[in-house]
Design a protein around this motif. Structure first.
Motif, PDB file in Angstrom:
ATOM      1  N   LYS A 290       5.381 -12.267  21.008  1.00 14.68           N
ATOM      2  CA  LYS A 290       5.891 -10.900  20.829  1.00 14.68           C
ATOM      3  C   LYS A 290       4.756  -9.888  20.681  1.00 14.68           C
TER       4      LYS A 290
ATOM      5  N   GLY B 269      14.074  -8.414  21.249  1.00 12.87           N
ATOM      6  CA  GLY B 269      15.166  -8.047  20.363  1.00 12.87           C
ATOM      7  C   GLY B 269      15.396  -6.548  20.264  1.00 12.87           C
ATOM      8  N   GLU B 270      16.505  -6.214  19.651  1.00 10.93           N
ATOM      9  CA  GLU B 270      16.886  -4.813  19.502  1.00 10.93           C
ATOM     10  C   GLU B 270      15.847  -4.016  18.715  1.00 10.93           C
ATOM     11  N   ASP B 271      15.258  -4.615  17.696  1.00 12.83           N
ATOM     12  CA  ASP B 271      14.241  -3.904  16.912  1.00 12.83           C
ATOM     13  C   ASP B 271      13.092  -3.433  17.800  1.00 12.83           C
ATOM     14  N   SER B 272      12.658  -4.292  18.715  1.00 13.56           N
ATOM     15  CA  SER B 272      11.567  -3.920  19.625  1.00 13.56           C
ATOM     16  C   SER B 272      12.018  -2.858  20.619  1.00 13.56           C
TER      17      SER B 272
ATOM     18  N   VAL C 228      14.196  -0.501  20.114  1.00 18.24           N
ATOM     19  CA  VAL C 228      14.226   0.771  19.397  1.00 18.24           C
ATOM     20  C   VAL C 228      12.800   1.247  19.106  1.00 18.24           C
ATOM     21  N   GLU C 229      11.948   0.337  18.668  1.00 19.04           N
ATOM     22  CA  GLU C 229      10.573   0.703  18.318  1.00 19.04           C
ATOM     23  C   GLU C 229       9.798   1.265  19.497  1.00 19.04           C
ATOM     24  N   TYR C 230       9.876   0.610  20.648  1.00 21.50           N
ATOM     25  CA  TYR C 230       9.054   1.005  21.786  1.00 21.50           C
ATOM     26  C   TYR C 230       9.728   1.984  22.746  1.00 21.50           C
TER      27      TYR C 230
ATOM     28  N   ASP D  36      13.068   3.535  22.082  1.00 24.22           N
ATOM     29  CA  ASP D  36      14.134   4.323  21.451  1.00 24.22           C
ATOM     30  C   ASP D  36      15.451   4.122  22.205  1.00 24.22           C
TER      31      ASP D  36
ATOM     32  N   HIS E   6      18.927   1.194  22.611  1.00 21.62           N
ATOM     33  CA  HIS E   6      19.680   0.061  22.067  1.00 21.62           C
ATOM     34  C   HIS E   6      20.171  -0.822  23.213  1.00 21.62           C
TER      35      HIS E   6
END
Length: 179
Positions: A67, A99-102, A104-106, A108, A110
């Motif tokens: 990751k 994953g969803e967190d990545s 959103v982080e990179y 923006d 979903h």
């Protein structure tokens, strides 16, 4: 669903979506748009394809095993994706879906709304854009404006020659057989 040209009124729209329209407007990129119910699968996109007169592309957000490297793959909707085939071309073992967190982080974005437009939110250039050769032959590109309740039809040349340079991203062409 009704085909419309350009930017909608911002009422009830998410800020991430309006940022896409504003950014495309600042670049002088013309596009057509259709609003619709949430489109979370390629099957749901078929009716949208008919209204837009194109086939929406498949957008896959991938990462390596550690990751530490992230990839956005754009490919024709009907072509199957084989991890091994892509891994060999980009010298990255063990690709998987990020994953969803990545997302959103990179980008923006979903799940269900992954799109090349998310690269405008990747100011650190953490995401490598990969585009299948077959998709590069198309005159138009269909994608979401960072939400899955609207879809856009843009000229591929505008994406490659205006949008990508403006967001400081290059792309790598890949050849996926998918058989």
């Amino acid at each position: 669903m009704e085909l419309k040209n350009g930017r909608p009124q911002p009422n009830g729209r998410q800020p991430r979506e309006i940022r896409v329209y504003d950014f495309l407007g600042s670049l002088g990129v013309e596009y057509q748009r259709v609003d619709h119910e949430r489109a979370e699968t390629m099957e749901a996109c078929k009716a949208i394809d008919e209204v837009l007169g194109i086939e929406m592309c498949k957008n896959l957000f991938l990462c390596n095993r550690q990751k530490t490297k992230f990839y956005l793959l754009l490919m024709p909707a009907g072509k199957p994706f084989k991890t091994k085939e892509l891994s060999a071309q980009i010298n990255s073992a063990r690709l998987s879906f990020a994953g969803e967190d990545s997302m959103v982080e990179y980008l923006d974005i979903h799940p269900g709304a992954v799109s090349v437009m998310g690269l405008m939110n990747d100011s650190e250039n953490a995401v490598t854009l990969l585009i299948d050769d077959d998709l590069l032959k198309d005159e138009f590109l269909g994608c979401h404006p960072c939400v899955n309740t609207s879809s856009l039809k843009l000229k591929m040349s505008d994406v490659l020659e205006k949008f990508l340079p403006a967001v400081k991203h290059a792309y790598t062409a890949v050849k996926l057989i998918g058989e």
